[in-house]
Design a protein around this motif. Sequence first.
Motif, PDB file in Angstrom:
ATOM      1  N   SER A  10       0.950  -1.126   0.024  1.00  0.00           N
ATOM      2  CA  SER A  10       0.009  -0.078   0.242  1.00  0.00           C
ATOM      3  C   SER A  10       0.874   1.389   0.025  1.00  0.00           C
ATOM      4  N   THR A  13       2.331   7.964  -1.544  1.00  0.00           N
ATOM      5  CA  THR A  13       3.091   9.026  -2.186  1.00  0.00           C
ATOM      6  C   THR A  13       3.896   8.239  -3.121  1.00  0.00           C
ATOM      7  N   GLY A  14       3.819   6.826  -3.339  1.00  0.00           N
ATOM      8  CA  GLY A  14       4.657   6.140  -4.257  1.00  0.00           C
ATOM      9  C   GLY A  14       6.109   5.611  -3.901  1.00  0.00           C
ATOM     10  N   SER A  16       6.726   3.435  -1.167  1.00  0.00           N
ATOM     11  CA  SER A  16       6.839   1.948  -1.181  1.00  0.00           C
ATOM     12  C   SER A  16       6.730   1.474  -2.392  1.00  0.00           C
ATOM     13  N   GLU A  17       5.809   1.933  -3.229  1.00  0.00           N
ATOM     14  CA  GLU A  17       5.661   1.388  -4.642  1.00  0.00           C
ATOM     15  C   GLU A  17       6.882   1.020  -5.459  1.00  0.00           C
ATOM     16  N   VAL A  65       4.732   4.071   6.462  1.00  0.00           N
ATOM     17  CA  VAL A  65       4.543   3.972   7.969  1.00  0.00           C
ATOM     18  C   VAL A  65       3.737   5.247   8.312  1.00  0.00           C
ATOM     19  N   MET A  66       2.481   5.029   9.081  1.00  0.00           N
ATOM     20  CA  MET A  66       1.633   6.140   9.733  1.00  0.00           C
ATOM     21  C   MET A  66       1.487   5.794  11.186  1.00  0.00           C
ATOM     22  N   SER A  67       1.844   6.843  11.985  1.00  0.00           N
ATOM     23  CA  SER A  67       1.585   6.851  13.352  1.00  0.00           C
ATOM     24  C   SER A  67       2.355   5.456  13.875  1.00  0.00           C
ATOM     25  N   HIS A  68       3.417   5.041  13.403  1.00  0.00           N
ATOM     26  CA  HIS A  68       4.401   4.027  13.718  1.00  0.00           C
ATOM     27  C   HIS A  68       3.977   2.410  13.254  1.00  0.00           C
ATOM     28  N   GLU A 146      12.539   3.532  14.191  1.00  0.00           N
ATOM     29  CA  GLU A 146      11.049   4.018  13.915  1.00  0.00           C
ATOM     30  C   GLU A 146      10.280   2.988  13.231  1.00  0.00           C
ATOM     31  N   GLY A 173      11.654   7.311   3.414  1.00  0.00           N
ATOM     32  CA  GLY A 173      10.821   8.077   2.436  1.00  0.00           C
ATOM     33  C   GLY A 173      10.414   9.375   2.997  1.00  0.00           C
ATOM     34  N   LYS A 174      10.502  10.473   2.073  1.00  0.00           N
ATOM     35  CA  LYS A 174      10.442  11.918   2.507  1.00  0.00           C
ATOM     36  C   LYS A 174       9.025  12.123   3.130  1.00  0.00           C
ATOM     37  N   TYR A 175       8.985  12.949   4.056  1.00  0.00           N
ATOM     38  CA  TYR A 175       7.641  13.282   4.873  1.00  0.00           C
ATOM     39  C   TYR A 175       7.217  14.383   4.150  1.00  0.00           C
ATOM     40  N   LEU A 176       6.230  14.464   3.636  1.00  0.00           N
ATOM     41  CA  LEU A 176       5.590  15.645   2.678  1.00  0.00           C
ATOM     42  C   LEU A 176       6.954  16.507   1.806  1.00  0.00           C
TER      43      LEU A 176
HETATM   44  C1  LIG Z   1       0.328  11.646   7.820  1.00  0.00           C
HETATM   45  C2  LIG Z   1       1.442  10.986   7.861  1.00  0.00           C
HETATM   46  C3  LIG Z   1       1.895  10.266   8.930  1.00  0.00           C
HETATM   47  C4  LIG Z   1       3.070   9.528   9.009  1.00  0.00           C
HETATM   48  N1  LIG Z   1       3.509   9.044  10.106  1.00  0.00           N
HETATM   49  C5  LIG Z   1       4.862   8.569  10.238  1.00  0.00           C
HETATM   50  C6  LIG Z   1       5.314   7.927  11.384  1.00  0.00           C
HETATM   51  O1  LIG Z   1       4.663   7.525  12.266  1.00  0.00           O
HETATM   52  N2  LIG Z   1       6.654   7.345  11.273  1.00  0.00           N
HETATM   53  C7  LIG Z   1       7.642   7.407  10.245  1.00  0.00           C
HETATM   54  O2  LIG Z   1       8.618   7.141  10.421  1.00  0.00           O
HETATM   55  N3  LIG Z   1       7.101   8.245   9.042  1.00  0.00           N
HETATM   56  C8  LIG Z   1       5.891   8.558   9.196  1.00  0.00           C
HETATM   57  N4  LIG Z   1       5.292   9.139   7.928  1.00  0.00           N
HETATM   58  C9  LIG Z   1       6.339   9.176   6.916  1.00  0.00           C
HETATM   59  C10 LIG Z   1       5.830   8.150   5.482  1.00  0.00           C
HETATM   60  O3  LIG Z   1       5.938   6.729   6.349  1.00  0.00           O
HETATM   61  C11 LIG Z   1       6.783   8.185   4.630  1.00  0.00           C
HETATM   62  O4  LIG Z   1       6.469   9.375   4.037  1.00  0.00           O
HETATM   63  C12 LIG Z   1       6.575   6.988   3.526  1.00  0.00           C
HETATM   64  O5  LIG Z   1       7.558   6.816   2.670  1.00  0.00           O
HETATM   65  C13 LIG Z   1       5.336   6.974   2.965  1.00  0.00           C
HETATM   66  O6  LIG Z   1       5.080   6.029   2.089  1.00  0.00           O
HETATM   67  P1  LIG Z   1       4.444   5.880   0.638  1.00  0.00           P
HETATM   68  O7  LIG Z   1       4.574   6.968  -0.203  1.00  0.00           O
HETATM   69  O8  LIG Z   1       4.422   4.600   0.131  1.00  0.00           O
HETATM   70  O9  LIG Z   1       2.735   6.127   1.056  1.00  0.00           O
HETATM   71  C14 LIG Z   1       4.131   9.846   7.903  1.00  0.00           C
HETATM   72  C15 LIG Z   1       3.780  10.363   6.813  1.00  0.00           C
HETATM   73  C16 LIG Z   1       2.409  11.155   6.850  1.00  0.00           C
HETATM   74  C17 LIG Z   1       2.024  11.802   5.616  1.00  0.00           C
END
Ligand SMILES: Cc1cc2nc3c(=O)[nH]c(=O)nc-3n(C[C@H](O)[C@H](O)[C@H](O)COP(=O)(O)O)c2cc1C
Length: 216
Positions: A10, A13-14, A16-17, A65-68, A146, A173-176
């Motif tokens: 899943s 933002t791409g 993990s894909e 990862v979201m909220s750990h 984490e 993976g970048k956060y936003l």
């Molecule tokens: C709302 C939100 C919550 C997140 N929570 C965490 C977190 O708890 N721990 C962490 O290490 N990264 C967290 N991240 C960062 C994402 O896990 C990271 O950007 C990831 O690469 C996104 O993967 P995706 O593009 O496959 O969805 C969070 C990102 C968002 C936008």
Amino acid sequence: MTKKCLILYSSYTGHSEKVAERFKSTFEKNDWECDMYKIRRKAEDIYTPPYDVNDYDFLCAGSGVMSHLPYSELLCAIRYKIHFHDPRISLKRRGEVLEYLKDPLPVSLPPDKGPLVAHKKIVLGPDSKKAAAFVTYSGCEFGPIEAEPALKLLALELGHLRFQCIGQFCCPGKYLDDPMPGTYFGDMRDRPNENDLLKAEMFIEDVLESMAERPA
Ligand SMILES: Cc1cc2nc3c(=O)[nH]c(=O)nc-3n(C[C@H](O)[C@H](O)[C@H](O)COP(=O)(O)O)c2cc1C
């Protein structure tokens, strides 16, 4: 016979894909067949997906990862295959709801599907099918630790599916889009980058090598 791998993932933002795609190309380079399936926040992906994990020799499962934790739809898709009942039933016991599943929640378990009262010890060993868990994460505060809760939870759920998790992979993976100075990894706006994906490739190469050394 050609061995088959399924990658369940899943990704919003791409990131993990990208890892899933590199895993796939690495399996194929090693003469495996490999299917990828993206689990979305949709009932059909959880209740009636077009795959059967039992058709595969190796299973990968991963997300951001979201909220750990791993993304809830990935967990629900795996758990539905484990319990064959609506994953919302267990979550309701914890006081959690899944707003993206709109169908009415069954009031109770059907009488012939009561796995919650039928827990059994599971022993995974050399004959078990194998699996790998992966996540991308931002790890802003503590870095790699984490990613651990999400990886461990995925490994546990893969075990419930009777796939022994023999490897766990994570990469940033970048956060936003914020440069986020002062975080563990610093500016992550190019992550996962080619070096991360090369590590993903090496991870699968290692997993395949370890299975070749220890055939079931
Ligand atoms: C709302 C939100 C919550 C997140 N929570 C965490 C977190 O708890 N721990 C962490 O290490 N990264 C967290 N991240 C960062 C994402 O896990 C990271 O950007 C990831 O690469 C996104 O993967 P995706 O593009 O496959 O969805 C969070 C990102 C968002 C936008």
